[in-house]
Enzyme design. Structure first.
Site, PDB file in Angstrom:
ATOM      1  N   GLY A  14       0.821  -1.209   0.000  1.00 43.03           N
ATOM      2  CA  GLY A  14       0.000   0.000   0.000  1.00 43.03           C
ATOM      3  C   GLY A  14       0.851   1.255   0.000  1.00 43.03           C
ATOM      4  NE  ARG A  75      -1.735  -4.735  -1.747  1.00 40.81           N
ATOM      5  CZ  ARG A  75      -1.427  -4.259  -0.556  1.00 40.81           C
ATOM      6  NH1 ARG A  75      -0.296  -4.616   0.025  1.00 40.81           N
ATOM      7  NH2 ARG A  75      -2.241  -3.422   0.066  1.00 40.81           N
ATOM      8  CG  ASP A 106       3.871  -6.709   8.133  1.00 37.84           C
ATOM      9  OD1 ASP A 106       3.142  -5.785   7.749  1.00 37.84           O
ATOM     10  OD2 ASP A 106       3.433  -7.812   8.471  1.00 37.84           O
ATOM     11  CG  ASP A 133       0.990  -2.700  10.547  1.00 39.24           C
ATOM     12  OD1 ASP A 133       1.819  -2.090   9.852  1.00 39.24           O
ATOM     13  OD2 ASP A 133       0.144  -3.475  10.064  1.00 39.24           O
ATOM     14  NE  ARG A 175      -7.223  -5.548   6.290  1.00 38.52           N
ATOM     15  CZ  ARG A 175      -7.795  -5.995   5.181  1.00 38.52           C
ATOM     16  NH1 ARG A 175      -7.835  -7.282   4.945  1.00 38.52           N
ATOM     17  NH2 ARG A 175      -8.318  -5.152   4.317  1.00 38.52           N
ATOM     18  CB  SER A 224     -23.081  15.024  17.389  1.00 38.95           C
ATOM     19  OG  SER A 224     -22.190  15.629  18.308  1.00 38.95           O
ATOM     20  NE  ARG A 263      -3.125   2.528   0.347  1.00 41.80           N
ATOM     21  CZ  ARG A 263      -3.497   1.304  -0.030  1.00 41.80           C
ATOM     22  NH1 ARG A 263      -3.854   0.420   0.882  1.00 41.80           N
ATOM     23  NH2 ARG A 263      -3.524   0.982  -1.296  1.00 41.80           N
TER      24      ARG A 263
END
Length: 331
Positions: A14, A75, A106, A133, A175, A224, A263
């Site tokens: 990404g 990818r 990673d 992460d 995630r 709200s 992103r």
């Protein structure tokens, strides 16, 4: 000290704001050291298909403020085949590449480790992912910008939520990690935050969410209410969670999924500086013989961290903020 004459560079996985700043730093540092830089396009696909170009200082002029990556990314399922890593190593060696710099997360580093089994040269990683992460560095390139992007959206959603006295669920990326959700949720004044580091929510656990909402209504009446949700935190996604909450409490809940907007965009100053620092350090570390390491920053100091350990997920989000959010989110 290793003799480095030719470096290859690629961005993988990404995209993250600041990748271009890292590319620029690598190219400028290498040029100052009289090292040639070859940029592979479209990540590992470019490495496997020999899609590359020489990068000179003039090619990285005026890119530090641009989001995305001038080398593009993709990818690469082919790298996960038995033949993929060997072909990548063969291509590097045919081009007389002394070292490879991989900018990514990673998953990208795992690909680099597979290539290292067949490649005679050095490999070093630079952490570029908005999720933050990756172990071995306090922050990853793109994380600071992603927080600001998410915060800007939360602030705008709050305006609409106030106008209609409505409950909004804002889904953010992450995630496997709640870094973005916790930081943006706290900075945006979210009433609740749902992320992997907190207890996972299932349809049987809705009371964990509905009880604080009902408490808030008793105190403030209709008002709200913002819930920040890390992606994949509820079966069926945040839209399904909004529908379940609407049915449970009888008040319309709306889901807003930011998705890939997080992103993109021009990197904030912190990401430009971090990317410059780590890109330059990667080149210098290679000249000192670094191999199968990641260039990171901890407590403001550049450092090397074993590439094989970057995905261990030992780095935890701020425990104090986690405890505080859980405490105040109960009311």
């Amino acid at each position: 000290m290793a003799t480095i004459k030719r470096i290859a560079l690629l961005t993988s996985g990404g995209d993250a704001p600041g990748m271009n700043a890292a590319i620029r730093a690598v190219v400028l540092t290498a040029a100052a050291c009289r090292i040639e830089v070859i940029g592979f396009e479209h990540g590992y696909i470019g490495l496997l298909e020999q899609e590359y170009r020489t990068l000179l200082p003039q090619h990285v002029h005026n890119i530090i403020q641009r989001g995305g990556t001038i080398l593009k990314s993709a990818r690469c399922p082919a790298l996960q085949t038995p033949e993929g890593p060997k072909l990548a190593a063969d291509n590097l060696q045919q081009l007389n590449i002394d070292a490879l710099i991989v900018i990514g997360g990673d998953g990208s580093f795992r690909g680099a480790l597979e290539i290292a089994r067949y490649y005679d040269g050095q490999i070093i990683g630079v952490p570029g992912t908005i999720d933050n992460d990756v172990d071995g560095t306090t922050n990853t390139i793109g994380y600071a910008t992603a927080i600001d992007t998410a915060l800007d959206a939360i602030d705008k959603i709050r305006d609409t939520a106030d106008a209609f006295e409505r409950i909004f669920l804002v889904e953010l990326m992450g995630r496997h990690s709640g870094y973005i959700s916790l930081a943006a949720g706290i900075a945006g004044g979210a009433e609740q935050i749902i992320c992997p580091e907190f207890s996972q929510i299932t349809p049987k656990d809705l009371r964990q969410i509905t009880t604080p909402i009902q408490h808030a209504q008793l105190l403030m009446g209709k008002a709200s209410y913002i819930i920040v949700v890390a992606e994949n935190s509820y079966p069926g996604g945040t839209t399904a969670l909004a529908e379940a909450l609407t049915k449970a409490i009888g008040i319309e809940c709306r889901a807003c999924i930011l998705g890939h907007i997080q992103r993109g965009g021009s990197p904030v100053g912190a990401d430009r500086i971090l990317a410059t620092k780590l890109g330059a350090y990667a080149v210098e570390a290679l000249q000192q013989g670094a191999h199968l390491q990641m260039a990171g920053e901890v407590h403001g100091e550049v450092t090397l961290y074993p590439l094989a350990k970057t995905g261990d997920r030992t780095k935890a989000i701020d425990p104090y903020l986690v405890r505080w959010q859980q405490q105040v989110g109960s009311y």
